[in-house]
Structures are given as C-alpha cells and as structure tokens.
Scaffold this motif. Structure first.
Motif, PDB file in Angstrom:
ATOM      1  N   GLY A  36      63.305 -17.124 -34.685  1.00  0.00           N
ATOM      2  CA  GLY A  36      64.065 -16.035 -35.291  1.00  0.00           C
ATOM      3  C   GLY A  36      63.249 -15.242 -36.293  1.00  0.00           C
ATOM      4  O   GLY A  36      62.238 -15.713 -36.823  1.00  0.00           O
ATOM      5  N   LEU A  37      63.721 -14.035 -36.562  1.00  0.00           N
ATOM      6  CA  LEU A  37      63.029 -13.118 -37.468  1.00  0.00           C
ATOM      7  C   LEU A  37      62.852 -13.732 -38.863  1.00  0.00           C
ATOM      8  O   LEU A  37      61.793 -13.647 -39.470  1.00  0.00           O
ATOM      9  N   GLY A  38      63.920 -14.399 -39.331  1.00  0.00           N
ATOM     10  CA  GLY A  38      63.891 -14.987 -40.671  1.00  0.00           C
ATOM     11  C   GLY A  38      62.798 -16.030 -40.793  1.00  0.00           C
ATOM     12  O   GLY A  38      62.039 -16.040 -41.768  1.00  0.00           O
ATOM     13  N   ILE A  39      62.680 -16.904 -39.771  1.00  0.00           N
ATOM     14  CA  ILE A  39      61.675 -17.969 -39.804  1.00  0.00           C
ATOM     15  C   ILE A  39      60.278 -17.356 -39.823  1.00  0.00           C
ATOM     16  O   ILE A  39      59.412 -17.751 -40.609  1.00  0.00           O
ATOM     17  N   GLN A  40      60.099 -16.339 -38.970  1.00  0.00           N
ATOM     18  CA  GLN A  40      58.771 -15.728 -38.878  1.00  0.00           C
ATOM     19  C   GLN A  40      58.389 -15.010 -40.169  1.00  0.00           C
ATOM     20  O   GLN A  40      57.251 -15.071 -40.617  1.00  0.00           O
ATOM     21  N   LEU A  41      59.390 -14.359 -40.775  1.00  0.00           N
ATOM     22  CA  LEU A  41      59.141 -13.670 -42.050  1.00  0.00           C
ATOM     23  C   LEU A  41      58.751 -14.690 -43.112  1.00  0.00           C
ATOM     24  O   LEU A  41      57.819 -14.480 -43.887  1.00  0.00           O
ATOM     25  N   ALA A  42      59.455 -15.833 -43.095  1.00  0.00           N
ATOM     26  CA  ALA A  42      59.165 -16.879 -44.075  1.00  0.00           C
ATOM     27  C   ALA A  42      57.724 -17.370 -43.916  1.00  0.00           C
ATOM     28  O   ALA A  42      57.014 -17.554 -44.912  1.00  0.00           O
ATOM     29  N   TYR A  43      57.281 -17.522 -42.669  1.00  0.00           N
ATOM     30  CA  TYR A  43      55.894 -17.952 -42.419  1.00  0.00           C
ATOM     31  C   TYR A  43      54.906 -16.938 -43.007  1.00  0.00           C
ATOM     32  O   TYR A  43      53.940 -17.304 -43.680  1.00  0.00           O
ATOM     33  N   SER A  44      55.171 -15.645 -42.734  1.00  0.00           N
ATOM     34  CA  SER A  44      54.267 -14.603 -43.225  1.00  0.00           C
ATOM     35  C   SER A  44      54.217 -14.595 -44.743  1.00  0.00           C
ATOM     36  O   SER A  44      53.146 -14.518 -45.348  1.00  0.00           O
ATOM     37  N   ILE A  45      55.411 -14.684 -45.352  1.00  0.00           N
ATOM     38  CA  ILE A  45      55.450 -14.646 -46.821  1.00  0.00           C
ATOM     39  C   ILE A  45      54.725 -15.852 -47.392  1.00  0.00           C
ATOM     40  O   ILE A  45      53.980 -15.736 -48.370  1.00  0.00           O
ATOM     41  N   ALA A  46      54.909 -17.006 -46.758  1.00  0.00           N
ATOM     42  CA  ALA A  46      54.227 -18.209 -47.244  1.00  0.00           C
ATOM     43  C   ALA A  46      52.717 -18.020 -47.172  1.00  0.00           C
ATOM     44  O   ALA A  46      51.998 -18.397 -48.106  1.00  0.00           O
TER      45      ALA A  46
END
Lengths: 247, 296
Positions: A86-96
């Motif tokens: 999902g978009l949220g998970i991928q965004l979290a990875y990028s932000i991390a």
C-alpha cells in the motif's frame, strides 16, 4: 482593508480552481483518443497493446488517474508481497530512509562543521576534499554505493547521506567562522573555557545559519530519495508512481 | 604615595607589511596607572589606542614589552580586567539578566543560580535598568544596551575597568546621562578605569589624568595632562570653572596640531619615554603681565 484582503484571497482561490479545471479538461480532451481504429495483424496488435489498436492515447486520462489514486488512498496499508504494498507502507519506507540518511548527515556535518569553522588549520586542510566531493552528482554515487555496499536499502541511505551532508557542513562551518569577534572577546575576557564557549556563545550565534543549512539539506534529501529509489528498487514511494503509470 | 596598579612597560605593536618591512604602530610606550585613578587616552584614529586597550585586556599581545597588573605580567584575558565594548557586545539570545548573569556565573562558578541572579540584579538596578531584566537586547534602546554592558562589566567587580569609546555610538543626551552614571559609580566604588575617547569634553569631565597620544605610525605618548578641575565637579557647572578653558584649549591644541608636529617639537631635545612630562594646564590670572600669557 480586511474586506479588500479577503476579496483578493477569494479571487486568487477562484482563479486557481479555474486554472485546475482548464488543465483537467485539456488533459481529458488530449487523452480521449483519435477514434480511428487501424486494421492490423492480431499478433502485432497484441504487441502494441490496447492503446494503439483501439485509437486511445497511451497517456491515462484524468478520470483513470483519479480512480487509481482514490483506490490507493482508500487502502494505503495493504501488503501483497514484496512488490505490491500500500501507498502508506511505501511512504513510510521512503520517509524512514530519508530520515536515516539525513540524521547521519546531521551527526557528521554539525560537529565537523564546528571543527572547520573554529580551526583555520582544519578548514584549509579539509577544503580540497570538500571541493572535490561536493559537486559529485547523486546519480554518480549510486553505482559506487551499490557496488561497494551491495544492500540496496543501505545504498539509498548512503546516497541520501552523502548528498545532504554538504550544505549543512558548509553552512555550519560558515556560521561558526563568522560569529562576531566581539562576542568571542566577551567570552575570552570572562575566561570561559573552550567547551562552554562552543555551547553558550558559538552555537546560539551560529544557529540561524546552521538551521538554514539543515533546511536546504532536508530538501535535497527528499529530492535524492526519488533518484536513489528509482535505481536501487525495493519498497518505495517511487515504485507507486511507476506502477500507476502501467496499470 | 599611591599604589601603582597597572604598569605598562616598553610595549610596542608592529605589523608585517606586504613589502617585508614592518609597520610600527607605536613603540616604547610606558605608562603607570594608580589604584582608583580614572585615566583617559586621547589621540587620533590609527595611533593604536584600541590596541593599547586590547593589550591591557589581554585580547591582544604586544610585539615587545610587558604589562604588569598587581605585580603580575598579563598573559591573557582575565576576570580582574573587565571590558566595556564600543558596540556593547551583548548576546542577543539572552535577556538583560541572562547577559549579566553569564558574566557573574563565569566569575563565581560555585554560586547557585539564585545567588548569581541576585548579584546580577544588584548591578542591573545600579545602572538604572530595574524592571527591564527580562527584556532581550533587541527590545532596548542604544543607551539601555550600553547600560547592560556597563552592568555586566561592573558585576565582575574588577580591579580594572577598560572602556573603548563606550559612549561614541550614543546620542548626545544619552551620552551625558551615562557619563554621569559611570562617574557616580566609579567615584563611589573607587574603581580604577582606563578609557579611550575622541571626545575632549568627555575626557575633561571624567578623567583624573588624560594621556595624549601622537599620530601613528610610530605613535608615542606625548604628555600626561593632569586634570586641574576639582574631584567633585558637576557637569552643568564644569564650564564655569576658571581652569576649564585652559585644559580644554590645551587638549584641542594638541589634537589639532601638536599631535602631528610633536616629533619636530622634541627633535634634538632629550626625551625620556619612561617619564613623559606631566602637565597641569591652569588659567593664567588676567593680572599677569602679557608675556606670561602664552598659549596654555
């Protein structure tokens, strides 16, 4: 005055909406297709895809994009294996990743910047290295990082680190070196030790310049993550952008 | 016999010039300052006044010679010599109290926060800033900022107060009030002061002794003028004193022409830089015969 100000912000808002509407309509018309259906060999038509054979544009229209976007936004946390998250998970990875790379850069740049700013010797000695390394493009670091580090996630973090470290380093060094001499003289006449002087005089005096460097760096880190993830792959906010394109 | 607190002995300051020759700002400078004395140094820009003050403060080192404070050679800045800077040099991120407390805390490292603040507040009210303790320097007028600078220096209770044109950035009215305050405080505490100024009237009002510097390069102390005005002088009465114009004219004559031509004046005569002439310009009674009424 207030009425005037309100009316101008209202008019500006209305104008923005109008521009958006014109853009969407133009987009819709431009991608609605020619309508002309060519007769071609079914084998060739398969290769070319539906877009070419049915006279549709290769570019998705605003309605299509909107529907896909809505679908992702309403279900941001699904996880269907390594290549479909999902978009949220991928965004979290990028932000991390950005956070990690940026944090490492802060930890290196600020103490090193202090050293360079406070010591003429270190400034002169390190200057050639900084001048050589600073202009290297993030894209040039990428293969080097991938080859030496091997792990794609760590490579991305390294590239973010190496690209966001320079503005902070240079701004910190500049800020520390240009602390007003009078303030340093005050500290000297008060017999303040070097350590206390760094924290109570130099740090607050250089803080605005250091923060400017940190702001530039976080902007660069966010720009670099797109390039980094495009090449290193994995779970990224970038993979979402390209999969939207292919669906 | 008054005790000598400061003794400047044969100091010189030289800078290397691009062509390899050294530029000498001043050399062989001797000066003693007694405890409780208020000494002003007057001279044109470039004669090295600020350098002398920085050497006294320990912020600059002389190329030659030594400065002895209380029988000890200066080796660097120390808390027993407080400096009031020309541009006040307050930390803008600290409040008035914070700025003064920073100095107090640096001197008395073992004091508690309450003790430090109490001591700082005593000096803030001494310079008339009670009620502004929690203001930032940016919220203060130029005069108030300089008051904080003075409070910061005085809070150290130094052996020696060094002032580098402390009032030059202020308007005339504020300058007058601050001069009054500094004079009142220094007289009441018996503070030893060394001050640099361009202002002849300021020097006459404040100083016990006025040191005259010739123009640089190769500047030297030409003479030391002893202020003939009484110790209890008042600003608004000072110009009525009989000796006022004598000392004022003497200083202005020096600044206008003698600071430039002093080298010719002493050429060929014996000159001892360790013992420069001590001059006390006084008014010549009008009854005196004409030849005696030469330029004071």
């Amino acid at each position: 005055m207030a009425i005037n100000a309100m009316s101008i912000s209202f008019r500006a808002g209305a104008l923005s909406v109008l521009i958006l509407a014109i853009f969407l309509v133009t987009w819709h018309i431009a991608t609605s297709g020619t309508g002309a259906v060519q007769q071609m060999d079914p084998e060739y038509a398969k290769l070319m895809g539906l877009n070419a054979t049915q006279g549709k544009s290769a570019m998705p229209g605003p309605l299509q994009v909107g529907a896909t976007l809505w679908q992702h936004l309403t279900n941001p946390f699904y996880d269907n294996g390594p290549n479909d998250k999902g978009l949220g998970i991928q965004l979290a990875y990028s932000i991390a990743r950005v956070g990690m790379g940026y944090l490492l850069a802060v930890m290196v740049a600020i103490p090193l910047g202090f050293l360079i700013g406070m010591s003429q010797l270190m400034s002169r000695a390190l200057d050639p290295f900084i001048q050589v390394l600073k202009p290297i493009s993030p894209l040039a670091w990428m293969p080097l990082a991938l080859y030496t580090i091997k792990d794609s996630g760590l490579s991305a973090i390294f590239v973010i680190f190496i690209c966001s470290v320079w503005p902070m380093l240079i701004n910190t060094a500049f800020g520390v070196a240009s602390v007003r001499k009078e303030w340093l003289n005050v500290a000297r006449t008060l017999e303040v030790g070097a350590f206390k002087r760094a924290f109570t005089v130099i740090l607050p005096a250089a803080a605005p310049t250091i923060l400017t460097g940190m702001r530039i760096s976080i902007g660069i880190a966010w720009l670099v993550i797109v390039a980094a993830e495009m090449i290193v792959g994995g779970t990224t906010s970038r993979s979402r952008t390209s999969s939207t394109r292919s669906s | 016999m008054t005790e000598k607190l400061i003794s400047i002995e044969a100091i010189a300051k030289r800078y290397p010039a691009p062509n390899g020759v050294q530029t000498t700002v001043f050399e062989n400078l001797w000066l003693g300052i007694n405890r409780g004395e208020f000494v002003c140094m007057i001279g044109h820009s470039g004669c090295g006044k600020t350098t002398v003050l920085n050497i006294l403060a320990g912020l600059d080192a002389p190329s030659e010679g030594v400065v002895i404070v209380d029988n000890q050679a200066i080796e660097g800045p120390a808390l027993d010599r407080a400096v009031i800077f020309q541009g006040h040099a307050l930390f803008p991120w600290r409040t008035v109290l914070g700025n003064v407390a920073y100095a107090v805390g640096s001197k008395h490292k073992k004091w508690s926060k309450a003790q430090v603040n109490e001591h700082a507040e005593k000096f803030i009210s001494l310079v008339g800033l009670k009620g502004a303790e929690y203001k930032k320097p940016s919220e203060l007028s130029g005069g108030m900022k300089q008051r904080v600078g003075i409070a910061r220096a005085l809070s150290l209770e130094p052996k020696m107060l060094l002032m580098d044109e402390p009032f030059s950035a202020l308007d005339a009215l504020t300058r007058g009030t601050l001069q009054d305050e500094v004079r009142r405080i220094c007289l009441s505490t018996g503070q030893t002061v060394f001050m640099i100024t361009h202002d002849v009237d300021e020097a006459i009002y404040l100083a016990d002794k006025i040191v005259l510097m010739t123009n640089g390069p190769h500047a030297q102390i030409a003479e030391i003028v002893e202020n003939p005005l009484p110790k209890d002088r008042e600003r608004n009465q000072i110009h009525k004193h009989t000796d006022y114009y004598a000392v004022r004219n003497h200083l202005i004559d020096f600044l206008v022409s003698r600071s430039r031509t002093f080298k010719d004046e002493i050429a060929g005569k014996p000159w001892d830089p360790m013992n420069v002439p001590l001059v006390r310009p006084v008014a010549i009674p009008p009854s005196a015969p004409e030849p005696m009424r030469k330029r004071a």
